[in-house]
Design a protein around this motif. Structure first.
Motif, short mmCIF file in Angstrom:
data_model
loop_
_atom_site.label_atom_id
_atom_site.label_comp_id
_atom_site.label_asym_id
_atom_site.label_seq_id
_atom_site.Cartn_x
_atom_site.Cartn_y
_atom_site.Cartn_z
N LEU A 1 -15.58 40.51 30.13
CA LEU A 1 -14.33 40.83 29.74
C LEU A 1 -14.00 41.88 27.93
O LEU A 1 -13.85 42.87 28.24
CB LEU A 1 -12.96 40.00 29.52
N ASP A 2 -15.07 41.51 27.01
CA ASP A 2 -14.73 41.73 25.87
C ASP A 2 -15.21 42.58 26.05
O ASP A 2 -15.04 44.10 25.50
CB ASP A 2 -15.41 41.01 25.35
N GLU A 3 -16.68 43.41 27.18
CA GLU A 3 -16.93 44.63 27.31
C GLU A 3 -16.28 45.38 28.42
O GLU A 3 -16.13 46.48 27.84
CB GLU A 3 -18.84 44.49 28.31
N ALA A 4 -15.35 44.53 28.91
CA ALA A 4 -14.48 46.41 29.84
C ALA A 4 -13.24 46.15 28.97
O ALA A 4 -12.86 47.52 28.86
CB ALA A 4 -13.68 45.15 30.42
N ILE A 5 -13.13 45.12 27.65
CA ILE A 5 -11.73 45.95 26.75
C ILE A 5 -12.66 47.37 26.02
O ILE A 5 -11.68 48.58 26.05
CB ILE A 5 -11.17 44.89 26.08
N ARG A 6 -13.49 46.71 25.41
CA ARG A 6 -14.11 47.92 24.41
C ARG A 6 -14.53 49.04 25.44
O ARG A 6 -13.91 50.24 24.71
CB ARG A 6 -15.53 47.23 24.50
N ILE B 1 -1.18 60.15 34.49
CA ILE B 1 -1.44 58.32 35.40
C ILE B 1 -2.49 57.63 36.35
O ILE B 1 -1.92 56.70 36.73
CB ILE B 1 0.17 57.30 35.23
N ALA B 2 -2.88 58.65 36.99
CA ALA B 2 -3.52 58.55 37.95
C ALA B 2 -4.66 57.49 36.81
O ALA B 2 -5.24 57.64 35.69
CB ALA B 2 -4.35 59.28 38.91
N ALA B 3 -4.99 56.32 37.76
CA ALA B 3 -6.58 55.69 37.33
C ALA B 3 -7.69 56.22 37.66
O ALA B 3 -8.15 56.89 38.61
CB ALA B 3 -7.11 54.55 38.61
N LYS B 4 -8.27 56.85 36.13
CA LYS B 4 -9.69 57.44 36.79
C LYS B 4 -11.14 57.39 36.27
O LYS B 4 -11.79 57.48 36.59
CB LYS B 4 -9.74 59.03 35.12
N ARG B 5 -10.70 56.00 35.72
CA ARG B 5 -12.15 55.22 35.01
C ARG B 5 -11.76 53.61 35.79
O ARG B 5 -11.42 53.15 35.15
CB ARG B 5 -12.45 54.75 33.96
N PHE B 6 -12.93 53.27 36.35
CA PHE B 6 -13.06 52.00 37.11
C PHE B 6 -14.07 51.47 36.71
O PHE B 6 -15.18 50.95 36.53
CB PHE B 6 -13.03 51.94 38.69
N VAL B 7 -13.92 50.07 35.39
CA VAL B 7 -14.47 49.02 35.02
C VAL B 7 -14.60 47.63 35.75
O VAL B 7 -13.07 47.19 36.04
CB VAL B 7 -13.70 49.10 33.74
N VAL B 8 -15.50 48.05 35.90
CA VAL B 8 -15.29 46.51 37.02
C VAL B 8 -17.04 45.19 36.42
O VAL B 8 -17.77 45.55 35.90
CB VAL B 8 -15.55 47.10 38.21
N VAL B 9 -16.36 44.67 36.28
CA VAL B 9 -17.48 43.04 36.18
C VAL B 9 -18.12 43.37 36.79
O VAL B 9 -17.69 43.49 38.27
CB VAL B 9 -16.25 41.82 35.30
N ASP B 10 -19.80 43.10 36.74
CA ASP B 10 -21.10 42.43 37.33
C ASP B 10 -20.22 41.40 38.07
O ASP B 10 -20.54 41.70 39.71
CB ASP B 10 -22.14 42.11 36.90
N ALA B 11 -19.68 40.27 38.33
CA ALA B 11 -19.14 39.29 38.57
C ALA B 11 -18.61 40.18 40.50
O ALA B 11 -18.78 38.88 41.52
CB ALA B 11 -18.10 38.48 38.52
N VAL B 12 -18.22 40.55 40.48
CA VAL B 12 -17.18 41.41 41.31
C VAL B 12 -17.78 42.42 42.24
O VAL B 12 -17.01 43.39 42.84
CB VAL B 12 -15.62 41.41 41.18
N ALA B 13 -18.77 43.49 41.03
CA ALA B 13 -18.43 44.98 41.47
C ALA B 13 -19.27 45.04 42.70
O ALA B 13 -19.34 45.89 43.40
CB ALA B 13 -19.57 45.56 40.20
N GLY B 14 -20.00 43.32 42.76
CA GLY B 14 -20.98 44.18 44.40
C GLY B 14 -20.25 44.35 45.29
O GLY B 14 -20.46 44.89 46.78
#
Ligand code: NAP
Length: 454
Positions: free
Chosen positions: A373-378, A263-276
């Motif tokens: 969010l839509d893309e994050a869930i996908r 259950i380690a977090a392995k894929r970090f899915v980050v919205v563009d607004a805060v990725a920077g």
């Protein structure tokens, strides 16, 4: 072949144990069956007394037990002590609640007094992994023994001392002989044990390949089977996330247990607004971790469990690098003794890269920016696994959608995914089936007997 403790911090052999011979396996299977015939009728209060005594032993002997875990599989000593404490807590949790969890459930019916009674099944085989050598076993054994089943453990071959220690702790706590026995057997012998008439069910925590074999053997023998398999959990960082907390927890969620947790977090899915902001802060925090001797209290990340495991992680990273991924930090094995690997952050990743498509069992984070969010869930759901997921947002509507739409056995909002006795633990898709812990876990190995008295 002997079972060997090979210290991952030094690469040295610490101890060796001979496998059980066929006669010893037979003796343990016969004892389990004999013990079940009387153990099943012991009272909840007797079982709870033994459980609490076991918890007291875990507490009293915590440093010695933790030393075995660190020596056998390399987790930091602090993490090992935490694991021992968690086991004691879980043993007490089931000691306190099993009777209520398994009480008769009355059912309204016009046809007569109707209810469901939960009864134990018999000797259950547990095939367990090395990554949490104690906790994986206790979270099966505490509910199974409280329900009146008896346990047979086939532990991972590289943690024989842990395997023997757990059997010894249950025996010293007062459980009848044969209520919990360790079998020092290889993976190749598991199918034959599942076939044995005295074994009524099997639970496996481990890889998909092992799950396939165990499920096939259980299917051929028409026996109940629970599978807790791998994961590639997403960690979603959305625009209203508390970034300070999200960065801290992201690091911990990826490198816990030296990066070797289902259950380690392995894929970090980050919205563009805060990725920077998120990505550089996360990479800096990963790069700042101290990697080294797991017994040193200043160490954050110890070695990987084996040379083969390190080679596998390095190959997954190298494959991504060769296909265009950017290594923001880390990406190398460390020279010298022990199987150390640098905490690593990869960006510009995508399908077709091993580090993206497969579970990475080491301190390697894959970061994927998304528009919304839509893309994050996908993207989060674009995996063959479905174990846990962690979502970072303060927006109630985003929280609602993630809880509803993430394809996973567990969704933790503004928190790191964790296993605790009060919540069911398990996955969907290729992460397995069935549940451990909670009220559901204790019923997995019970006969839910329907009763009507007309
Ligand atoms: P593994 O190789 O599958 O080993 C797990 C257990 O299965 C060991 O006892 C192993 O014995 C046994 N085994 C292996 N192949 C077998 C076969 N063909 N038939 C019967 N038994 C077999 O897994 P691992 O590398 O130790 O553990 C890491 C994996 O476990 C990861 O994928 C991780 O995500 C998963 N995991 C899942 C959870 C969860 O709750 N979902 C929790 C922890 C870990 P030997 O050691 O003798 O090979």
């Amino acid at each position: 072949m002997a079972f060997t403790t090979l210290n991952p911090a030094t690469g040295k052999v610490e101890a060796e144990f001979e496998p059980h011979a066929p006669a010893q396996i037979e003796e343990r299977l016969a004892l389990a069956a004999r013990t079940f015939s009387s153990y099943r009728s012991t009272s909840f209060s007797d079982r709870a007394g033994w459980m609490r005594a076991a918890a007291d032993l875990y507490d009293a002997e915590q440093p010695d037990i933790a030393r075995v875990l660190t020596t056998e599989m390399g987790k930091t000593f602090a993490a090992a002590k935490g694991e021992v404490a968690k086991c004691a807590m879980c043993l007490r949790w089931y000691a306190d609640r099993a009777e209520a969890l398994l009480a008769d459930e009355m059912v309204e019916s016009p046809a007569g007094r109707s209810f469901v009674r939960y009864q134990p099944l018999g000797p259950v085989l547990a095939v367990m992994p090395w990554n949490f050598p104690l906790w994986q076993v206790v979270r099966f054994a505490a509910p199974a023994l409280m329900a009146g089943n008896v346990g047979l453990l086939k532990h991972a071959s590289n943690v024989p001392q842990s395997a023997l220690l757990i059997e010894d702790l249950f025996r010293r706590a007062g459980f009848p002989d044969g209520a919990f026995s360790t079998l020092l057997v290889s993976a190749a012998e598991v199918a034959k044990i599942i076939e044995d008439d005295r074994v009524v069910a099997v639970t496996l925590t481990g890889s998909g390949a092992a799950g396939r074999s165990v499920a096939a053997a259980a299917g051929a023998a028409l026996k109940k089977c629970v599978l807790e398999l791998g994961g590639s959990d997403p960690f979603l960082v959305l625009s209203s996330a508390d970034l300070d907390r999200a960065v801290d927890v992201a690091v911990q969620a990826r490198v816990q247990n030296n990066g070797q947790s289902c259950i380690a977090a392995k894929r970090f899915v980050v919205v563009d607004a805060v990725a920077g902001e998120f990505v550089p802060r996360f990479a800096d925090a990963m790069a700042a971790l101290s990697v080294g001797d797991p017994f040193d209290s200043a160490t954050d990340v110890g070695p990987l469990v084996s040379e083969a495991q390190r080679t596998e992680v390095a190959a997954q990273v190298d494959d991504a690098r060769a296909k265009g991924a950017v290594v923001v930090c880390g990406g190398e094995t460390l020279p010298g003794d022990g199987w150390y690997y640098q905490p690593t952050v990869l960006t510009e990743v995508g399908p077709g890269m091993r580090a993206y498509d497969e579970e990475v069992f080491g301190p390697v984070a894959v970061v994927e920016p998304v528009a919304d969010l839509d893309e994050a869930i996908r993207v989060a759901n674009r995996t063959s696994f479905g174990l846990g997921s962690s979502v970072w947002t303060r927006d109630p509507e985003e929280q609602r959608r993630c809880i509803e739409e993430l394809a996973a056995g567990m969704v933790f909002v503004n928190a790191m995914v964790a296993s605790t006795p009060e919540l069911p633990f398990g996955g969907i898709k290729r992460s397995g089936f069935g549940r451990e812990l909670s009220n559901l876990g204790i019923k997995e190995f019970c006969n839910a007997k329907a009763v009507r008295v007309a």
